[in-house]
Design an enzyme around this catalytic site. Sequence first.
Site, PDB file in Angstrom:
ATOM      1  N   ASP A   1      -7.310 -10.856   2.733  1.00 55.71           N
ATOM      2  CA  ASP A   1      -6.173 -10.378   1.957  1.00 55.71           C
ATOM      3  C   ASP A   1      -6.254 -11.106   0.624  1.00 55.71           C
ATOM      4  O   ASP A   1      -6.086 -12.331   0.566  1.00 55.71           O
ATOM      5  CB  ASP A   1      -4.868 -10.711   2.689  1.00 55.71           C
ATOM      6  CG  ASP A   1      -3.942  -9.521   2.748  1.00 55.71           C
ATOM      7  OD1 ASP A   1      -3.862  -8.805   1.731  1.00 55.71           O
ATOM      8  OD2 ASP A   1      -3.308  -9.302   3.793  1.00 55.71           O
TER       9      ASP A   1
ATOM     10  N   ARG B   1       1.839   2.663   3.687  1.00 49.69           N
ATOM     11  CA  ARG B   1       2.318   1.824   4.785  1.00 49.69           C
ATOM     12  C   ARG B   1       3.044   0.590   4.244  1.00 49.69           C
ATOM     13  O   ARG B   1       2.722   0.107   3.161  1.00 49.69           O
ATOM     14  CB  ARG B   1       1.183   1.419   5.727  1.00 49.69           C
ATOM     15  CG  ARG B   1      -0.035   0.811   5.080  1.00 49.69           C
ATOM     16  CD  ARG B   1      -1.283   1.271   5.859  1.00 49.69           C
ATOM     17  NE  ARG B   1      -2.457   0.510   5.505  1.00 49.69           N
ATOM     18  CZ  ARG B   1      -3.236   0.797   4.463  1.00 49.69           C
ATOM     19  NH1 ARG B   1      -2.921   1.800   3.637  1.00 49.69           N
ATOM     20  NH2 ARG B   1      -4.302   0.074   4.220  1.00 49.69           N
TER      21      ARG B   1
ATOM     22  N   ASP C   1      -5.926 -17.035   4.732  1.00 51.10           N
ATOM     23  CA  ASP C   1      -5.238 -16.934   3.451  1.00 51.10           C
ATOM     24  C   ASP C   1      -5.057 -18.327   2.864  1.00 51.10           C
ATOM     25  O   ASP C   1      -5.135 -19.325   3.574  1.00 51.10           O
ATOM     26  CB  ASP C   1      -3.889 -16.253   3.651  1.00 51.10           C
ATOM     27  CG  ASP C   1      -4.070 -14.813   4.115  1.00 51.10           C
ATOM     28  OD1 ASP C   1      -4.907 -14.120   3.509  1.00 51.10           O
ATOM     29  OD2 ASP C   1      -3.408 -14.407   5.087  1.00 51.10           O
TER      30      ASP C   1
ATOM     31  N   TYR D   1       0.859  -1.183   0.000  1.00 47.65           N
ATOM     32  CA  TYR D   1       0.000   0.000   0.000  1.00 47.65           C
ATOM     33  C   TYR D   1       0.891   1.227   0.000  1.00 47.65           C
ATOM     34  O   TYR D   1       1.969   1.214   0.591  1.00 47.65           O
ATOM     35  CB  TYR D   1      -0.883   0.002   1.249  1.00 47.65           C
ATOM     36  CG  TYR D   1      -1.621  -1.297   1.457  1.00 47.65           C
ATOM     37  CD1 TYR D   1      -2.721  -1.616   0.670  1.00 47.65           C
ATOM     38  CD2 TYR D   1      -1.201  -2.213   2.414  1.00 47.65           C
ATOM     39  CE1 TYR D   1      -3.381  -2.820   0.860  1.00 47.65           C
ATOM     40  CE2 TYR D   1      -1.862  -3.409   2.607  1.00 47.65           C
ATOM     41  CZ  TYR D   1      -2.951  -3.705   1.825  1.00 47.65           C
ATOM     42  OH  TYR D   1      -3.608  -4.897   1.997  1.00 47.65           O
TER      43      TYR D   1
ATOM     44  N   CYS E   1      -0.137 -21.027   9.722  1.00 48.13           N
ATOM     45  CA  CYS E   1       0.688 -19.873   9.322  1.00 48.13           C
ATOM     46  C   CYS E   1       0.585 -19.595   7.818  1.00 48.13           C
ATOM     47  O   CYS E   1       0.662 -20.509   6.999  1.00 48.13           O
ATOM     48  CB  CYS E   1       2.144 -20.141   9.672  1.00 48.13           C
ATOM     49  SG  CYS E   1       3.252 -18.805   9.191  1.00 48.13           S
TER      50      CYS E   1
HETATM   51  C1  LIG Z   1      -2.047  -5.667   6.438  1.00 45.57           C
HETATM   52  C2  LIG Z   1      -0.918  -4.990   5.839  1.00 45.57           C
HETATM   53  C3  LIG Z   1      -0.671  -3.643   6.090  1.00 45.57           C
HETATM   54  C4  LIG Z   1      -1.530  -2.820   7.016  1.00 45.57           C
HETATM   55  O1  LIG Z   1      -2.830  -2.729   6.578  1.00 45.57           O
HETATM   56  P1  LIG Z   1      -3.935  -1.982   7.478  1.00 45.57           P
HETATM   57  O2  LIG Z   1      -5.200  -2.221   6.766  1.00 45.57           O
HETATM   58  O3  LIG Z   1      -3.518  -0.553   7.548  1.00 45.57           O
HETATM   59  O4  LIG Z   1      -3.875  -2.612   8.829  1.00 45.57           O
HETATM   60  C5  LIG Z   1       0.399  -3.063   5.467  1.00 45.57           C
HETATM   61  N1  LIG Z   1       1.197  -3.744   4.622  1.00 45.57           N
HETATM   62  C6  LIG Z   1       0.985  -5.046   4.346  1.00 45.57           C
HETATM   63  C7  LIG Z   1       1.882  -5.738   3.391  1.00 45.57           C
HETATM   64  C8  LIG Z   1      -0.071  -5.715   4.956  1.00 45.57           C
HETATM   65  O5  LIG Z   1      -0.263  -7.019   4.699  1.00 45.57           O
END
Ligand SMILES: *Cc1c(COP(=O)(O)O)cnc(C)c1O
Length: 379
Positions: free
Chosen positions: A341, A127, A304, A124, A143
Site C-alpha cells: 500500500d 470500493r 506499511d 478507490y 499495527c
Molecule cells: C485494500 C483496500 C481496499 C480493497 O482493495 P482490494 O485490492 O480490492 O482488496 C479498499 N479500500 C481501501 C481503503 C483499502 O485499503
Amino acid sequence: MVGIGVPLRKLTHWNLELRRAIRTREGLERKISLSQSEARFFEHFQPEEQPVAEGQPEVGSKRFQIVPLAIPRYYLDLVGPDPMDPIRLQCVPREEEWESGSMETADPLADRTYSPVARLVHRYRDRALLLVTDQCAMNCRFCFRRHFVGKGQGPIRPSELDHVIQYLKEHPEVKELLLSGGDPLTLSDEKLFAIVDTIRFSRPGIVLRVSSRLPVVLPSRITRRFAYQMRTRQPLWFVLHVNHPRELTQEADQALKRLADAGVPLLSQTVLLKGVNDDVEVLEELFRCLTARRVKPYYLFQMDLAQGTSHFRVPLKRGMSLMRELKSRLSALSVPTYALDLPGGGGKVSLFDPPTMLEGEREWIFRTPEGREYRYPKE
Ligand SMILES: *Cc1c(COP(=O)(O)O)cnc(C)c1O
C-alpha cells in the site's frame, strides 16, 4: 433453570474471553517472564515520574502512537518461551516500538485524507472501507492503523452510520464495502449484523467483506449462530488476517470449517514480518494449510510505514525473492498477491516482478529470469 442457563452461558463465552484479555504488564508477567527488551518497553510507560532523557523519544507526545496491550488468553497460550517465538513477536511489545524508522508515521496510508465522512475511507472509485470499531481482540504489535486502533472511539455510532449510509446512497459507484477497524467481530452478532443489514437495506446490491483476525486469536467467536448469520447475508466475504501456520490450531480449524460449511467465501491476508514469517518454508506451509482449509490466500502485504514497526520490516528485495520461490513451489490457487500500500495514500500495487516483456513487431517476447525466450502473438 439449568436448561436456560447453559446455552446462554455458551453464547456469551467468547465475550467473557474478550473481556478477560491480558491488558497489563502484571497480567502478562503472571503468564510469561519478560525478556529484557520486552520489560524495557513497559519502562517507557511512566513518563511523569522520570524526566525524558536526552535523545529518547518523547513518551506520550503526539509523535508516538503506541498500541495498547491486548492479548486473549487463548492466544497467549500459543506463545513459546523463546523471546523470538513468532507468535510472541506478534503480541508481546518490545523496546523497539519506541524507535521511529525513516519515513514512518502514525497514519502511513493517509486514511484521514481519504475519509469523506467519519469512519469511511474511500480511496478507490468502486470500493470503500468502513472502520466499524477501533477495538481488536488482540492488538498486533505491527499495527498500521495505530492512530485509530484502541484509541477510544469505540463502535461506530448511529449518527456516524447515518452519514455513511447517506454517502453510499449518493455514491452508487461504490460497489464493494470492506468492514474493518479494529476488528468488526469484537462486536456482538446483534450489533454487527444490524450494521450489515442497514447497509444492505439502503444499497441492496453492494458486495460486503468483513476482515477479521478472530478465527485465529479468539476462535470461540465463530459460533454456529455467527456462521449462520453470515450465510444468510451473502454476498458477504470473510477475510482472515493470519500470519503463521502455528496460528492454525484445531480451534481455528473448527472456526474456519464452520464458516466454509456455511458457504461463506473465505480469503486470507498476511503481513510479511521479520522473524515471524519471512521464510519460504513458513509461508509455503501457511498458504498450503489455508488452501486445505478452503481459504484462498489473497494478499501478502509488505509492511506499511507505521511508526515503531521497523523491527518487523522485511526489505522489498527479500520479499520479491521469497515470492519467486513460492511461485515455483505452489499452485496459483495457493499464492497470494504480494502487495504494497503506497505510503501517503497511493493505493495498493502488486510487487511481483513480471517477466521481462519486449514488444516485437508481431509478437510479445517474454524473457524468463533464466534467460529463455517465449513468444506470444500481439493480435
Ligand atoms: C485494500 C483496500 C481496499 C480493497 O482493495 P482490494 O485490492 O480490492 O482488496 C479498499 N479500500 C481501501 C481503503 C483499502 O485499503
